[in-house]
Design an enzyme around this catalytic site. Sequence first.
Site, PDB file in Angstrom:
ATOM      1  N   TYR A 489       0.808  -1.227   0.000  1.00 32.06           N
ATOM      2  CA  TYR A 489       0.000   0.000   0.000  1.00 32.06           C
ATOM      3  C   TYR A 489       0.844   1.281   0.000  1.00 32.06           C
ATOM      4  CZ  TYR A 489      -2.959  -3.719   1.942  1.00 32.06           C
ATOM      5  OH  TYR A 489      -3.602  -4.912   2.182  1.00 32.06           O
ATOM      6  N   HIS A 490       1.872   1.328  -0.864  1.00 36.23           N
ATOM      7  CA  HIS A 490       2.750   2.499  -0.907  1.00 36.23           C
ATOM      8  C   HIS A 490       2.906   3.071  -2.317  1.00 36.23           C
ATOM      9  CE1 HIS A 490       4.923   0.734   2.890  1.00 36.23           C
ATOM     10  NE2 HIS A 490       3.750   1.254   3.178  1.00 36.23           N
ATOM     11  N   PRO A 491       1.830   3.362  -3.052  1.00 37.52           N
ATOM     12  CA  PRO A 491       2.006   3.931  -4.390  1.00 37.52           C
ATOM     13  C   PRO A 491       2.612   5.327  -4.338  1.00 37.52           C
ATOM     14  CG  PRO A 491      -0.304   4.010  -3.744  1.00 37.52           C
ATOM     15  CD  PRO A 491       0.410   3.213  -2.697  1.00 37.52           C
TER      16      PRO A 491
END
Length: 564
Positions: A489-491
């Site tokens: 969850y780190h775009p």
Amino acid sequence: MVTPHTGKQVDGKRMGSGASELRADYVIVGAGSSGCVIANRLTADPSVRVILLEAGGRDTNPWIHVPVGYFKTMHNPSVDWCYRTEPDPGLNGRSLEWPRGKVLGGSSSLNGLLYVRGQAQDYDRWRQMGLEGWGWSDVLPLFMRSENQERGGDAFHGTDGPLSVTNMRLERPVCDAWIEAAEAEGYPFNPDYNGATQEGVGYFQLTARNGRRCSAAVAFLKPILNRPNLTIVTRAHVRRIVIEDGRATGVEFTDASGAVQVAQAEGEVILSAGAIGSPQILMLSGVGEAEHLAEQGISPVADLPGVGRNLQDHLQARLVYKCTEPTLNDEVRSLVGRARIFFEYALFRTGPMTMAASLATGFMRTDARLETPDIQFHVQPWSADSPGEGVHPFSAFTMSVCQLRPESRGEIRLRSAAPAAHPAIRPNYLATETDRQTVVAGIKVARRIAEKSPLREKIAVEYRPGPEVAANDDDGLLEWARNSATTIYHPTGTCRMGLDGEAVLDARLRVRGIRGLRVADCSVMPEIVSGNTNAPAIMIGEKASDMIAEDRKSGRAGDGQDRR
């Protein structure tokens, strides 16, 4: 119409001075981690008027404020955009869910609460790319300014900021055993991975206050809701940035009733809609690769091919081990256990309901020749296929390992010119040999730690990948990762800063070719940081607010144009 409402925020309505016209010095799109900071810092000057637009609603869902509530909020369309990637070749054609916050606080209202800044070298590399003002010595004071560190202040930590950073209020023997086993494997204990060095193993700190989530909305918005120069509009779905004669003059959006409104900006528009939302809005506004925009029926305003490119994310391989003793899986499957957990939280604000996404962590090098750690562990005293799906029906714990600095780059592309349509997300995971080798090396590190005491005595069997994948079978380990690895969850990076022709922004976060328009969120990163991205997003908000205030003081509206 947007209904005026003074002194109190109401879903789909306005909060602020009560003026009938939506006009301000600055219009901020997105009340996420960066946007909340900017709204707070700019409105500290009572002469500065700010409108903050948020597509989601208020953060009234009680699960938002319970740390472990991410099990309930992720994949919940009332607070989550519920994005999904395109089938990814690097993952054997699998499509992944990509949760992103659609609520005040943005993703800080449903993330895992982990407070990680990254490595000093990350930011020094940005500076070496020519991005003046983004080196570690420049950004460390901004991290400290935001922080209210439970352990006290020192050369790396602040205590006067609105963002509470605290220790875990939960302990579990399997995580303690993991740290001891990692030390036995040769990795040093590090009590503060946000301090002098990141390398080593230890326990996560989290963005929490008194056992409750301290989101960006709680930290930066809640204390200033009554400022008369701040107007917050929720349920405001942005359609486009209004650009006239090469200048951003406002934001067109639909309000809660479906009516089209325009918030006019006399100074600047600041886009803080995240690594997915910000490039999408730019493209909908005619800012992007001209050929791609024309294909969607959008008239190009500025031909910037880099918009939506340079997408990076951290991919995690989740190893699961069945245990010889009970874990949190057993506690939450039992009615008595759940009752005990509830009452412990209700009475003392401690226990499993205060749990962040992980308890223990490690930042390690897969090769001693590397200058800094290239993998990170997230260790959890439970196991599940994904948050929101419930724990496994057996005693187990999870070792999640991710590559900190992936080389692979993906992209965000429009599906259509309809603002409500989700864009196409193409992460392009495991596209380089370095990335493939690192994920395999990380899995091997995890397996070596599992063989060390005192952890090995707590393990009954490796459940995933499982003994059928041999330790020396690199192809088998890579194939398992392709079939099972998922996002952490780190775009980032889709509106990156830079000096080259592909860069979307300059070092002051100004969109090239458009006056009065900045981007400030994780999309601005030229390269992903070595760790979780919420703390850097808050830092970016701090940095942006300083630059905006500097330009205002100098009489320039963030575009080099004298506006006095």
